[in-house]
Design a protein around this motif. Sequence first.
Motif: not given
Length: 224
Positions: A71-85
Amino acid sequence: HFIQRVKRFSVEFEYAGKRLWAHSNNSGSMLSLLRPGVPVLVSPAPGKKRKLHYTLEMVKPDLEWIGVNTTTPNRLLKKAFEAQLLPWAAGYTHFAAEVQRGQSRFDARFSANGLPDLWVECKNVTLVEDETAAFPDAESKRAQKHLVEMIELVQTGQRAAFFYCVQRTDGRCFAPADYIDAAYSKLFYQSLKCGVEAYPHVCEASPAGSKFGAILPLRQELLD
């Protein structure tokens, strides 16, 4: 410390002289990681309804921690999107998780006015062979099905991408594990030719958190 894995989703470990059990949501083999005696990191399960009161998060078979919670990749994807990474998602303004489309459910959909929808599937990568990060680490009909669905999306004029979350730092490039799942490998290269995108990001795992990193190149000699 890891003791044994039973029925794929149950992991026995030792902590402070006690033998305890954790749930593992990783359906892969993890054969190169789960060796008796290696350090493991577990988290307490929220609530009291879970049969197993811990969740397996990371394993340290050698010098570094490797994230195994899928489940970590899904959470990281959202955080990375919000941080414009995510350079491959530039211009997209809206993020939706677990989006239903027909009979299928996708991990995420990015959208914006004037841009085609970008559908994203997340995959957790824990296998490295000969400095090549590889997926999957066990034959997976489900993963093969995801490739077919993404090809179909591209054929409708939308974008489709795989976010491969490489939760270790010793890979220098990425490739499908043809020596484990030949059918997945064949579909992977077929999908690239059809326009499906693949982004293997290094995501360094540690007890302090996950560090979102660079995109690994695809193994070139296999593309030629």
